[in-house]
Design a protein around this motif. Sequence first.
Motif, PDB file in Angstrom:
ATOM      1  N   ALA A  88       0.864  -1.195   0.000  1.00 18.25           N
ATOM      2  CA  ALA A  88       0.000   0.000   0.000  1.00 18.25           C
ATOM      3  C   ALA A  88       0.893   1.234   0.000  1.00 18.25           C
ATOM      4  O   ALA A  88       1.047   1.908   1.016  1.00 18.25           O
ATOM      5  CB  ALA A  88      -0.925   0.004   1.212  1.00 18.25           C
ATOM      6  N   LEU A 119      -1.450   5.154   3.248  1.00 18.60           N
ATOM      7  CA  LEU A 119      -2.074   4.003   3.891  1.00 18.60           C
ATOM      8  C   LEU A 119      -1.020   3.026   4.413  1.00 18.60           C
ATOM      9  O   LEU A 119      -1.104   2.548   5.559  1.00 18.60           O
ATOM     10  CB  LEU A 119      -3.030   3.297   2.929  1.00 18.60           C
ATOM     11  CG  LEU A 119      -3.828   2.122   3.514  1.00 18.60           C
ATOM     12  CD1 LEU A 119      -4.654   2.570   4.708  1.00 18.60           C
ATOM     13  CD2 LEU A 119      -4.719   1.493   2.450  1.00 18.60           C
ATOM     14  N   GLU A 133      -8.398  -0.540  11.635  1.00 18.57           N
ATOM     15  CA  GLU A 133      -8.763  -0.382  10.229  1.00 18.57           C
ATOM     16  C   GLU A 133     -10.077  -1.093   9.924  1.00 18.57           C
ATOM     17  O   GLU A 133     -10.285  -2.239  10.320  1.00 18.57           O
ATOM     18  CB  GLU A 133      -7.660  -0.919   9.315  1.00 18.57           C
ATOM     19  CG  GLU A 133      -7.977  -0.725   7.837  1.00 18.57           C
ATOM     20  CD  GLU A 133      -6.776  -0.933   6.933  1.00 18.57           C
ATOM     21  OE1 GLU A 133      -6.978  -1.286   5.759  1.00 18.57           O
ATOM     22  OE2 GLU A 133      -5.632  -0.731   7.396  1.00 18.57           O
ATOM     23  N   GLY A 180     -12.242  -3.310   3.636  1.00 19.05           N
ATOM     24  CA  GLY A 180     -12.351  -2.661   2.338  1.00 19.05           C
ATOM     25  C   GLY A 180     -13.774  -2.702   1.814  1.00 19.05           C
ATOM     26  O   GLY A 180     -14.672  -3.310   2.392  1.00 19.05           O
ATOM     27  N   GLN A 181     -13.970  -2.076   0.652  1.00 18.83           N
ATOM     28  CA  GLN A 181     -15.318  -1.924   0.112  1.00 18.83           C
ATOM     29  C   GLN A 181     -16.004  -3.265  -0.144  1.00 18.83           C
ATOM     30  O   GLN A 181     -17.185  -3.427   0.152  1.00 18.83           O
ATOM     31  CB  GLN A 181     -15.254  -1.114  -1.193  1.00 18.83           C
ATOM     32  CG  GLN A 181     -14.761   0.312  -1.021  1.00 18.83           C
ATOM     33  CD  GLN A 181     -15.712   1.140  -0.187  1.00 18.83           C
ATOM     34  OE1 GLN A 181     -16.905   0.887  -0.148  1.00 18.83           O
ATOM     35  NE2 GLN A 181     -15.186   2.135   0.498  1.00 18.83           N
ATOM     36  N   ARG A 241      -9.139   3.500  -0.868  1.00 22.32           N
ATOM     37  CA  ARG A 241      -7.966   2.915  -0.231  1.00 22.32           C
ATOM     38  C   ARG A 241      -7.175   3.946   0.565  1.00 22.32           C
ATOM     39  O   ARG A 241      -6.043   3.690   0.969  1.00 22.32           O
ATOM     40  CB  ARG A 241      -7.047   2.267  -1.276  1.00 22.32           C
ATOM     41  CG  ARG A 241      -7.564   0.938  -1.788  1.00 22.32           C
ATOM     42  CD  ARG A 241      -6.614   0.312  -2.793  1.00 22.32           C
ATOM     43  NE  ARG A 241      -5.259   0.155  -2.304  1.00 22.32           N
ATOM     44  CZ  ARG A 241      -4.855  -0.839  -1.519  1.00 22.32           C
ATOM     45  NH1 ARG A 241      -5.720  -1.765  -1.123  1.00 22.32           N
ATOM     46  NH2 ARG A 241      -3.593  -0.932  -1.126  1.00 22.32           N
ATOM     47  N   ASN A 289     -10.751   6.945   4.677  1.00 29.52           N
ATOM     48  CA  ASN A 289     -11.852   6.008   4.452  1.00 29.52           C
ATOM     49  C   ASN A 289     -11.681   4.737   5.265  1.00 29.52           C
ATOM     50  O   ASN A 289     -12.660   4.167   5.768  1.00 29.52           O
ATOM     51  CB  ASN A 289     -11.946   5.659   2.958  1.00 29.52           C
ATOM     52  CG  ASN A 289     -13.279   5.028   2.595  1.00 29.52           C
ATOM     53  OD1 ASN A 289     -13.575   3.920   3.006  1.00 29.52           O
ATOM     54  ND2 ASN A 289     -14.083   5.748   1.827  1.00 29.52           N
ATOM     55  N   ARG A 290     -10.446   4.274   5.440  1.00 27.56           N
ATOM     56  CA  ARG A 290     -10.204   3.029   6.146  1.00 27.56           C
ATOM     57  C   ARG A 290     -10.211   3.195   7.668  1.00 27.56           C
ATOM     58  O   ARG A 290     -10.546   2.259   8.402  1.00 27.56           O
ATOM     59  CB  ARG A 290      -8.857   2.438   5.716  1.00 27.56           C
ATOM     60  CG  ARG A 290      -8.844   1.883   4.294  1.00 27.56           C
ATOM     61  CD  ARG A 290      -9.801   0.705   4.145  1.00 27.56           C
ATOM     62  NE  ARG A 290      -9.695   0.087   2.837  1.00 27.56           N
ATOM     63  CZ  ARG A 290      -8.906  -0.940   2.553  1.00 27.56           C
ATOM     64  NH1 ARG A 290      -8.127  -1.455   3.491  1.00 27.56           N
ATOM     65  NH2 ARG A 290      -8.886  -1.445   1.342  1.00 27.56           N
TER      66      ARG A 290
END
Length: 426
Positions: free
Chosen positions: A51, A55, A118, A121-122, A312, A316-317
């Motif tokens: 990443a 991130l 964390e 993910g989507q 990512r 957002n995470r």
Amino acid sequence: MTLTVGQAFDQVFGPGAPVRVVAWDGSEGGSPDGLVLRLTNPDALNHLLTAPGELGLARAYLLGDLVIDGIDEADPYDVLRVVGDGLTPRRPSRHEATELARFVAHHRPHAPTLPPEETPGQLRRLAHGLRHARTRDAEAISHHYDVSNAFYEKVLGPSMTYTCACFPTDEASLEDAQAYKYDLVARKLGLRPGMRLLDVGCGWGGMVRHAVRHYGVTALGVTLSREQATWAQAAIEAEGLADRAEVRHGDYRDVSERGFDAISSIGLTEHIGVGNYPAYFRFLRERLRDEGRLLNHCITRPDNQHPGLPPRGFINRYVFPDGELTGSGDIVRVMEDEGFEVRHHENLREHYARTCAAWNANLAKSWEDCVEIAGLGTARVWGLYLAGSRLAFERNEIQLHQVLASRTSTEGVSGFTLRPRFEPSA
């Protein structure tokens, strides 16, 4: 022969980069006088390979695989400036690209262990419903806002206000600036005794209590966070406002009452999804009487062309799962398309940078308490998040807009005077 970590760093970023990388393999790279980043084990490199960018750096830092000399964990603003400005990849030569490919293959990037802070993910979030479905929205809000009321009391201060303040002077305190912001919103909405106010996404009820106490209105607040609603209702009762103020735990879409004189939406639009803007503003317009006003206050992009929160990305995470931003132009367009008449539009970008700096200072002042309450990982996330947000607001990478609109009647009556004045006295 395979490159060392230090050699690979110099090929990617150059030996003059303003950081000094010290790796577990004994190698070093970058400037001898730079900020020291210590990669303590192969896992640190794996995070950066799997990443690249913010991130991977955040994952390695939160797990302790990356150690940064001299970092203020509660306010890493200076570190983020150096890393953000200095770590710009160079274009490698053909020979360097071949060596770097061998280096990556040698270290065998693989799925990393993730910090417990964390969110998935989507694709994994789909198990909890489509983005911005009610159940998934509730879970996203809970992830961020139900950390602990005690934690927020330390970070936000006595106002318990987690939205951009408005500083009337350079010397104003955070508490003064939050009160000034609420007063500014109240004046823009034209609040007067006897009016009914709806505050969607009301947080800990700051706007509700301010409007009832200082403007004589009856106010209803709604929040998806149970922790916020519990705290807010207790504060309402403690201040003797229960006969005119209420904060409900629930979805704003469940508000059935209509005919409100004013609606404030302070920091909710970021959570609802850009694709849901038409339904959102349509719903709010249906809750207003003719000549009623809406004040929409939210973080925005500086343009209307790019997504605001990369899936990512760190925010957002770790901070706002499923959060979405767009430019103020998109917001104004949808409001107008849904029948609102936009009357005033204001950008408070610099004020949010100051607000984030003040929250970082509060976190630093109560660091040990915050770690005890929420854990070291969460406290570190907040240090990164607030300092990074401050930097983004300062550099005009994100903005904060207040858009004031009216449900103008079919006869064209907006409810505004010819030249309204909104600024409260300092």
